[in-house]
Each structure stands twice: as C-alpha cells, then as structure tokens.
Design an enzyme around this catalytic site. Structure first.
Site, mmCIF file in Angstrom:
data_model
loop_
_atom_site.group_PDB
_atom_site.id
_atom_site.type_symbol
_atom_site.label_atom_id
_atom_site.label_comp_id
_atom_site.label_asym_id
_atom_site.label_seq_id
_atom_site.Cartn_x
_atom_site.Cartn_y
_atom_site.Cartn_z
ATOM 1 N N GLU A 1 41.282 -1.406 45.786
ATOM 2 C CA GLU A 1 40.246 0.049 46.374
ATOM 3 C C GLU A 1 41.783 0.845 44.514
ATOM 4 O O GLU A 1 42.873 0.861 44.836
ATOM 5 C CB GLU A 1 41.145 1.458 47.215
ATOM 6 C CG GLU A 1 40.735 2.669 46.951
ATOM 7 C CD GLU A 1 39.208 2.620 47.353
ATOM 8 O OE1 GLU A 1 38.678 1.704 48.752
ATOM 9 O OE2 GLU A 1 38.165 2.959 46.596
ATOM 10 N N ASP A 2 41.021 1.187 43.713
ATOM 11 C CA ASP A 2 41.080 1.922 42.157
ATOM 12 C C ASP A 2 42.610 0.927 41.714
ATOM 13 O O ASP A 2 43.477 1.578 41.257
ATOM 14 C CB ASP A 2 42.045 3.526 43.184
ATOM 15 C CG ASP A 2 40.762 4.416 43.073
ATOM 16 O OD1 ASP A 2 39.651 3.389 43.250
ATOM 17 O OD2 ASP A 2 41.239 5.359 43.507
ATOM 18 N N ASP B 1 36.301 -1.789 47.139
ATOM 19 C CA ASP B 1 35.470 -0.632 47.356
ATOM 20 C C ASP B 1 34.729 -0.602 46.234
ATOM 21 O O ASP B 1 33.384 -0.113 45.607
ATOM 22 C CB ASP B 1 36.226 -0.029 47.972
ATOM 23 C CG ASP B 1 35.179 1.401 48.592
ATOM 24 O OD1 ASP B 1 34.136 0.860 49.320
ATOM 25 O OD2 ASP B 1 35.950 2.894 48.720
ATOM 26 N N ASP B 2 35.621 -0.208 45.496
ATOM 27 C CA ASP B 2 35.070 0.666 43.731
ATOM 28 C C ASP B 2 33.822 -0.392 43.184
ATOM 29 O O ASP B 2 32.965 0.242 42.552
ATOM 30 C CB ASP B 2 36.284 0.623 42.938
ATOM 31 C CG ASP B 2 37.236 1.515 43.298
ATOM 32 O OD1 ASP B 2 36.729 2.776 44.059
ATOM 33 O OD2 ASP B 2 38.635 1.026 43.587
ATOM 34 N N ASN C 1 34.834 10.628 40.229
ATOM 35 C CA ASN C 1 35.709 11.179 40.544
ATOM 36 C C ASN C 1 36.590 11.835 40.529
ATOM 37 O O ASN C 1 37.092 11.202 39.119
ATOM 38 C CB ASN C 1 35.984 10.898 42.426
ATOM 39 C CG ASN C 1 34.293 10.669 42.868
ATOM 40 O OD1 ASN C 1 33.804 11.247 43.070
ATOM 41 N ND2 ASN C 1 34.365 9.514 43.331
ATOM 42 N N ARG D 1 43.777 3.205 38.188
ATOM 43 C CA ARG D 1 42.556 3.492 38.041
ATOM 44 C C ARG D 1 42.597 5.515 39.549
ATOM 45 O O ARG D 1 41.713 4.034 39.835
ATOM 46 C CB ARG D 1 41.811 3.186 37.551
ATOM 47 C CG ARG D 1 40.703 3.354 37.043
ATOM 48 C CD ARG D 1 39.622 4.603 38.038
ATOM 49 N NE ARG D 1 38.271 3.574 38.791
ATOM 50 C CZ ARG D 1 39.044 4.159 40.248
ATOM 51 N NH1 ARG D 1 39.379 4.858 40.536
ATOM 52 N NH2 ARG D 1 37.473 2.908 40.439
ATOM 53 N N TYR E 1 39.760 13.461 51.639
ATOM 54 C CA TYR E 1 38.993 12.258 50.340
ATOM 55 C C TYR E 1 38.689 13.166 49.180
ATOM 56 O O TYR E 1 39.432 15.075 49.209
ATOM 57 C CB TYR E 1 37.542 12.126 51.014
ATOM 58 C CG TYR E 1 37.305 10.930 50.645
ATOM 59 C CD1 TYR E 1 37.902 9.590 50.195
ATOM 60 C CD2 TYR E 1 35.961 11.016 50.310
ATOM 61 C CE1 TYR E 1 37.289 8.675 50.038
ATOM 62 C CE2 TYR E 1 35.371 10.092 50.252
ATOM 63 C CZ TYR E 1 36.005 8.889 49.247
ATOM 64 O OH TYR E 1 35.776 7.075 48.593
ATOM 65 N N LYS F 1 41.262 6.936 52.114
ATOM 66 C CA LYS F 1 40.367 5.823 52.334
ATOM 67 C C LYS F 1 40.424 4.878 54.001
ATOM 68 O O LYS F 1 39.076 5.429 54.961
ATOM 69 C CB LYS F 1 40.126 4.469 51.910
ATOM 70 C CG LYS F 1 40.056 5.016 51.019
ATOM 71 C CD LYS F 1 38.705 4.610 50.504
ATOM 72 C CE LYS F 1 38.280 5.288 48.971
ATOM 73 N NZ LYS F 1 36.944 4.806 48.524
HETATM 74 N N1 LIG Z 1 31.248 7.993 43.650
HETATM 75 C C1 LIG Z 1 31.564 6.801 44.184
HETATM 76 O O1 LIG Z 1 31.469 6.337 45.312
HETATM 77 C C2 LIG Z 1 32.533 5.990 43.653
HETATM 78 C C3 LIG Z 1 32.970 6.869 41.981
HETATM 79 N N2 LIG Z 1 33.598 6.096 41.219
HETATM 80 C C4 LIG Z 1 34.347 6.701 40.263
HETATM 81 O O2 LIG Z 1 33.784 6.070 38.880
HETATM 82 C C5 LIG Z 1 34.947 6.431 37.526
HETATM 83 C C6 LIG Z 1 34.694 4.956 36.715
HETATM 84 O O3 LIG Z 1 35.052 4.015 38.198
HETATM 85 P P1 LIG Z 1 35.375 2.795 37.499
HETATM 86 O O4 LIG Z 1 34.305 1.728 37.332
HETATM 87 O O5 LIG Z 1 35.998 2.179 38.584
HETATM 88 O O6 LIG Z 1 36.844 2.804 35.997
HETATM 89 P P2 LIG Z 1 36.662 1.587 35.279
HETATM 90 O O7 LIG Z 1 37.973 2.523 33.973
HETATM 91 O O8 LIG Z 1 36.599 0.239 35.933
HETATM 92 O O9 LIG Z 1 35.507 1.638 34.188
HETATM 93 C C7 LIG Z 1 34.906 3.207 33.265
HETATM 94 C C8 LIG Z 1 34.710 2.713 32.519
HETATM 95 O O10 LIG Z 1 34.100 4.364 32.121
HETATM 96 C C9 LIG Z 1 33.961 3.828 30.549
HETATM 97 N N3 LIG Z 1 34.308 5.701 30.016
HETATM 98 C C10 LIG Z 1 35.180 5.756 29.273
HETATM 99 N N4 LIG Z 1 35.456 7.336 28.608
HETATM 100 C C11 LIG Z 1 33.833 6.880 28.391
HETATM 101 C C12 LIG Z 1 33.017 7.930 27.543
HETATM 102 N N5 LIG Z 1 33.733 9.030 27.349
HETATM 103 N N6 LIG Z 1 31.938 7.416 27.295
HETATM 104 C C13 LIG Z 1 31.421 6.436 28.152
HETATM 105 N N7 LIG Z 1 31.967 5.657 28.726
HETATM 106 C C14 LIG Z 1 33.071 6.163 28.543
HETATM 107 C C15 LIG Z 1 35.230 2.854 29.978
HETATM 108 O O11 LIG Z 1 34.575 2.062 28.573
HETATM 109 P P3 LIG Z 1 35.547 1.501 28.473
HETATM 110 O O12 LIG Z 1 35.165 0.288 29.300
HETATM 111 O O13 LIG Z 1 34.787 1.133 26.804
HETATM 112 O O14 LIG Z 1 36.608 1.378 27.921
HETATM 113 C C16 LIG Z 1 34.559 1.600 31.212
HETATM 114 O O15 LIG Z 1 33.464 0.987 30.688
HETATM 115 C C17 LIG Z 1 36.023 6.938 38.186
HETATM 116 O O16 LIG Z 1 35.874 8.347 37.916
HETATM 117 C C18 LIG Z 1 35.519 6.684 39.655
HETATM 118 O O17 LIG Z 1 36.192 7.699 40.840
HETATM 119 C C19 LIG Z 1 34.284 4.502 41.450
HETATM 120 C C20 LIG Z 1 33.613 3.323 42.129
HETATM 121 C C21 LIG Z 1 32.651 4.873 43.469
HETATM 122 C C1 LIG Z 2 35.128 6.924 45.814
HETATM 123 C C2 LIG Z 2 35.894 5.778 45.418
HETATM 124 O O1 LIG Z 2 35.930 5.091 45.242
HETATM 125 C C3 LIG Z 2 36.519 6.105 43.813
HETATM 126 O O2 LIG Z 2 36.220 7.661 43.150
HETATM 127 O O3 LIG Z 2 37.201 5.592 43.124
HETATM 128 MG MG LIG Z 3 38.241 4.051 44.799
#
Ligand SMILES: NC(=O)C1=CN([C@@H]2O[C@H](COP(=O)(O)OP(=O)(O)OC[C@H]3O[C@@H](n4cnc5c(N)ncnc54)[C@H](OP(=O)(O)O)[C@@H]3O)[C@@H](O)[C@H]2O)C=CC1
Ligand SMILES: CC(=O)C(=O)O
Ligand SMILES: [Mg+2]
Length: 580
Positions: A271-272, A294-295, A436, A181, A128, A199
């Site tokens: 997912e993603d 999941d996200d 991540n 993503r 993972y 997963k």
């Molecule tokens: N720990 C966990 O269990 C999980 C972790 N994650 C992690 O979270 C991260 C984001 O995932 P997700 O929400 O799905 O992604 P999205 O693409 O949906 O969202 C990313 C967000 O970050 C913003 N962003 C990008 N670059 C910057 C920056 N330099 N400064 C400020 N904001 C910024 C984007 O802004 P804009 O909208 O303006 O482009 C957007 O709002 C990934 O790395 C993923 O691995 C996700 C799910 C689970």
């Molecule tokens: C953990 C997870 O689902 C992610 O980083 O997208």
């Molecule tokens: Mg994910």
C-alpha cells in the site's frame, strides 16, 4: 457451511481450525509469545480485545475480579454505542473524531468495530480518506500508543525476531507501506502507519476478518520529506530514503521472514509505495508469495466495476468507449491494464489491440510513441501513435474520450474548460476523480455537475456530499478500492489461495458491479452505498474464491458448496462475548 472447530497445536499456542483448515481462532485467546492466558481484573479492563467496560455483567465482575474497579451501573453494548456516537458527533474537527476513534480502538476493540460496522457511511471518512490523510501528516504530534509493527533499517538482519514480538501468531493479512506515496500527499515516511492501520480496520469492519488476523506494518527506510526531517515530533528515522541494494535486501528479508513466521498463505497487501518500487515489488514477489498491490490492482478492480455498471447509464459496451487518464502511475496504468484485459476477454481481440482506445497523460503530457525512449517501463504499453500534446485540455479535445479518469494525485486539474469539453461531445460524460484525499481530488462533485450542466456521471476517491443542481439532487459515488480489497482478501483467505491472478480481480469487479440496483442507478450512482458493504464483501469474496478454485490455486479443500454463506459465516462479529 457449518464450521466444525477442532483444536490444533501450533508451537507454543493453540490455533482453532475448521474442516477446511481455515483458522477460526477465537477472540477470547490472548496469545503472547510465552503463554496463553485471558487477563482478569485491572489488566482485563486495560486489554482492548476483551474489555467491555460497563457492559461486564454482575457475574462477570465477580468471576474476573472486577468488583470495585467499575462503577455499579451495567449498560448494554447498544447503549455504549449510542453514547460513543453522541460523543464523536460533538467534535467539529474531523481529526478529533479520528483521535476519539483511535482511542476507542485501543480501549475497547469490539465497541470500536461495532461503531464502524453500524455507522459505516458516517465513520468511513474519519478512519479512512480524507481524515486519515491529515492524521498521517500529523501522526507524530497525535501519537499516543503505537499501533502496528515498525520495521526500520535498524532492524535489518533481525526482522524475523521483530515479527515474533507481535503478540498474534495467526496473522492472515498484512498491509505494508514504506510511506513514500501516502494518498496524494507524497512522502510521509514512518507516519504513513496510519494507512495500514486504517486499511486493516476496514478489512475487519467491511470484510469481516478478525482484528487479531490483521497486521499493519510500516517499513522505515527514511524519508525525503524535509519538513518531517526537521519536525521535532517526527517518529521515524531521521535520514534520507535508502534506495538500491540496501532497500531490496530489507524488503527481501521482510518477505522471507513473513513467510517463515506466518506460512505460505498469509496475504501481503502493498500500500502506498512510490511507483518506482511498487511495480517492482509486485512482480518480484508475485510468483513466490500471496501478494496484492491495492493501488495497482484493487483500484483497477473497483474502477472496472464502476465502468461496467456505468454502461447501464451511458450505453454501449466497454470496447465502444474511449478512455483518457490524467496520471499514469500505479492507479492509472493498473486500471488501464485491467480495462484492456476485460475488453480483450469480451471481444477476443488481443490486449495489444484493446489498449489502443486507452490514453494516458502524465506530468509531461500525452503518452505517445515519440516519448518511448524516456518512458518508465509501466507506461510503455500506452505509448500510441499521436503528435505530442502537453496539456490535458488539448488531450481531451484531441482524443475525445467518453470516460475521463483522474489518477494524478493533483487537485483541481479537471478545470471548468476540461469538464465543459467532456460535456461538449458526450451526452453523459463519465468523470472519475480518484485522487485522495479530498484536497487532491481532480474536481469536486459540485464542479463536475455544475460545469457539465447536470449531465456528468461522477464518482470520486474521497466522498463528497450530494449536490443540488437546479433543483435536482445528484448523489456522487465513491470510487475507492475500499469496496474491493476487504472482500477480495476474504475470498483469497477462505479459499486458501496461494497466488493472486488477474482473473480474480475481474471476478471481484463483476461481483461489485452486480450489486448496483435500479434505485442506485436512478440517483446516478455507479457503486452501491457502503451501508450494505459486508453483504457486498461476502459476494465479492465468494466470486473471487470461486475463481481461485476454478484456477486450481486453492488449498482449502473440499470447496464449500455455498461460498457466499461460507464467507458470511467466516466474518468477525463485534458483539461482546460472555466471559462465563
Ligand atoms: N480512489 C482510489 O481507490 C485510489 C486513489 N488513488 C489516488 O491516485 C493518486 C495517484 O496514485 P498513484 O497512481 O499510486 O501515484 P503515482 O505516483 O504512481 O502516479 C501519479 C501519476 O500522476 C502523474 N502526475 C503528477 N502530477 C501531474 C500533473 N500535474 N499533471 C499530469 N499528471 C501528473 C505522474 O506523472 P509522472 O509519471 O510524469 O511523474 C504519475 O504518472 C493518489 O492521489 C492516490 O490517492 C490511488 C489508489 C486508489
Ligand atoms: C485509496 C488508496 O489506496 C489511495 O488513495 O492510495
Ligand atoms: Mg493506497
């Protein structure tokens, strides 16, 4: 509850079900579309679901034509496990460990899961995050045998036929990505397959679903990753991503084929996906299918659990805290919405009110009212009255959050100044760097503890080692949806849920938070260790299932009395079965 198996005919193959109609098909059946058979001889050794290697007994070797095909030694599964762990520990490069584990999964599935279950803390970072991220980036060049099901634009119009090529008919959960993503690594196209595969191996190892009930799917609609398009080893379609009507039609066809082939109650976990599709898909199918993102939802539930348990360390109620997110996408807005819902349930204030203490920053700065006209729909509820603020540090100083959550996918964004500012006005700043893999983490554990002078309560999406700061050891927790989705999915399946409801996410958070004990708190942990994850998943599953029954969304009746025991009894065991 004791399970009473009965055989039921389902088309061309037989499926075992218990009194609740839950599939309890045994792992001994090798089901192909045209026959039911258990391989023997040479084929048996090459069938990962049944192969036991040197653990086949003398009698089994006689009964299954294995004489001469194996060296004479007979070893136990425990010895095989020790040997494999020894071998895996010899690799210094995590990707090599990953490849060794994938080889094992393809060679001897039960041994693979035994390793994963017994050594979960050690192997989770391999199968993972973070290693799976690197594996996806290099998937084309490390590709050996295909895993999962690929559905590309070439299969448009015949997705049902493609699903029928998959050898297992009694699928209970599908994890699907379109690779746009992948973690915080962006668009990896068809190579995103590593994520559904990873997963689902956690669904089995952590949540106890049978491997044969799990189907990884990658939808290939092209990629906008120029590097991959030019890479001679790339395994996907060499074209730019399809969007609009053609994309929608492909996804619609997939979702209806899934229902036709596996029935109403198959769980589809998205997912993603890129966020422009993720929210849309979830809302489009949530009233017709059993779907879960999941996200958006799993991450929300795991973070809410961490916050609930963190209150024991930082004090106050959720409503008394102020939250600031860096990143307003799937994870950020998903978490924000669940926190607002929980506060609303606790205080009886409307969600529109409870949202007001939750602030988000995206790539353009703080989300404020003056930006309403240009905001994506999922950000609009978070536009509060405030002057524009461009930088995170300025937002931290202006909002003075007690909780800072990174969900941006961009590493190193919680700078020394940001963490110091958090520590300036909080005795115990709560800092979650969710992005991540490790390279994208908003800060490291060491940075969080050092810059806050040992006062931060810290957890991250990918694991960090314990940190020694001025003679004290700080153990960072892992805020990752892996705590939630296996137990959550199990809860849906054992209750025969027909739809997902937000209250089920709250039930999962509550169950996870309840598993954090004094010993964990003493170390600064807001999550329990993964070591006991199967027990934790059973409790999450039971709480989720209880909510499914309470909401009248369960189809497996009567409700088992002891849901924890029932969830535990449902879990797959990787111990070898006798073939005599
Ligand atoms: N720990 C966990 O269990 C999980 C972790 N994650 C992690 O979270 C991260 C984001 O995932 P997700 O929400 O799905 O992604 P999205 O693409 O949906 O969202 C990313 C967000 O970050 C913003 N962003 C990008 N670059 C910057 C920056 N330099 N400064 C400020 N904001 C910024 C984007 O802004 P804009 O909208 O303006 O482009 C957007 O709002 C990934 O790395 C993923 O691995 C996700 C799910 C689970
Ligand atoms: C953990 C997870 O689902 C992610 O980083 O997208
Ligand atoms: Mg994910």
């Amino acid at each position: 509850m004791e399970s009473k198996l009965k055989e039921m005919s389902n088309g061309s193959h037989s499926v075992a079900q218990d009194v609740n109609g839950v599939s309890r098909d045994t792992e001994d059946q090798l089901v192909t579309p045209w026959t039911v058979s258990v391989a023997s001889g040479y084929t048996l050794l090459r069938d990962p679901r049944h192969n036991k290697g040197l653990a086949f007994t003398e009698k089994e070797r006689d009964a299954h034509y294995l004489r001469g095909l194996l060296p004479p030694a007979i070893v136990s599964q425990d010895l095989q496990e020790r040997k494999m762990m020894h071998n895996i520990r010899q690799y210094a490069v995590p990707l090599h460990k990953y490849m060794a584990l994938m080889d094992l999964q393809e060679r001897n599935e039960r041994l693979f899961y035994k390793l994963l279950i017994d050594n979960v803390e050690e192997l989770l970072p391999v199968v993972y995050t973070p290693t799976v991220g690197e594996a996806c980036q290099k998937y084309g060049s490390i590709f050996r045998r295909p895993q999962g099901l690929y559905i590309s634009l070439k299969e448009k119009g015949k997705i049902l036929e493609v699903l029928k090529n998959w050898p297992q008919k009694n699928v209970e959960v599908i994890v699907v990505t379109d690779g746009e993503r992948i973690l915080g690594l962006g668009d990896l196209g068809c190579q995103g397959m590593g994520i559904p595969v990873g997963k689902l191996s956690l669904y089995t190892a952590l949540g106890g679903l049978r491997p044969s009930a799990c189907l990884p799917v990658t939808i290939d609609v092209g990629t906008n990753n120029e590097q991959l398009l030019k890479d001679e080893f790339y395994t996907g379609l060499r074209q730019k991503r399809t969007r609009g009507q053609e994309y929608t039609e492909l996804l619609d066809e997939f979702m209806s084929a899934v229902k036709k082939n596996y029935g109403e109650k198959v769980l589809v976990q998205f997912e993603d996906f890129g966020n422009h599709n993720a929210f849309e898909l979830l809302s489009r199918y949530s009233s017709t299918h059993l779907v879960f993102n999941d996200d958006i939802q799993g991450t929300a539930s795991v973070v809410l659990a961490g916050l609930i348990s963190a209150l024991k360390l930082v004090g106050g109620s959720l409503a008394e805290h102020t939250f600031l997110f860096l990143g307003a996408g799937e994870a950020g807005t998903g978490i924000a919405e669940l926190i607002a819902l929980e506060i609303s349930k606790q205080t009886k204030a409307p969600v529109q009110e409870t949202r007001k203490k939750i602030w988000l920053v995206d790539s353009k700065g703080l989300i404020v009212n003056s930006r309403l006209g240009s905001l994506q729909h999922f950000k609009k509820p978070w536009a509060h009255e405030h002057e524009p603020v461009k930088e995170l540090l300025d937002a931290v100083k202006a909002i003075k959050p007690t909780v800072l959550i990174g969900s941006s996918g961009v590493g190193k964004t919680f700078t020394k100044e940001v963490v110091e500012a958090m520590a300036d006005f909080n005795e115990k700043p709560l800092i979650l760097a969710l992005s991540n893999p490790t390279s994208q983490s908003e800060c490291t554990a060491e940075e969080a503890y050092t810059w806050s002078k040992g006062r931060a309560i810290f957890a991250s999406g990918s694991p960090f080692d314990p940190v020694n700061y001025e003679g004290k050891v700080f153990v960072p927790g892992q805020a990752n949806n892996a705590y939630i989705f296996p137990g959550f999915g199990l809860g849906l399946i054992i209750s025969g849920a027909i739809r997902v409801h937000d209250d089920m996410l709250l039930a999962a958070s509550e169950a996870l938070a309840a598993q954090v004990n004094e010993e964990n708190y003493d170390k600064g942990l807001i999550y329990p260790p993964f070591t006991n994850i199967r027990k934790i998943s059973a409790r999450i599953a039971a709480n989720v299932a209880a909510k499914v029954y309470e909401l009248g969304l369960a189809s497996h009746l009567p409700r088992p009395k002891d849901l924890v025991k029932y969830a535990e009894s449902y879990m797959y065991s990787p111990i070898y079965k006798s073939f005599l």
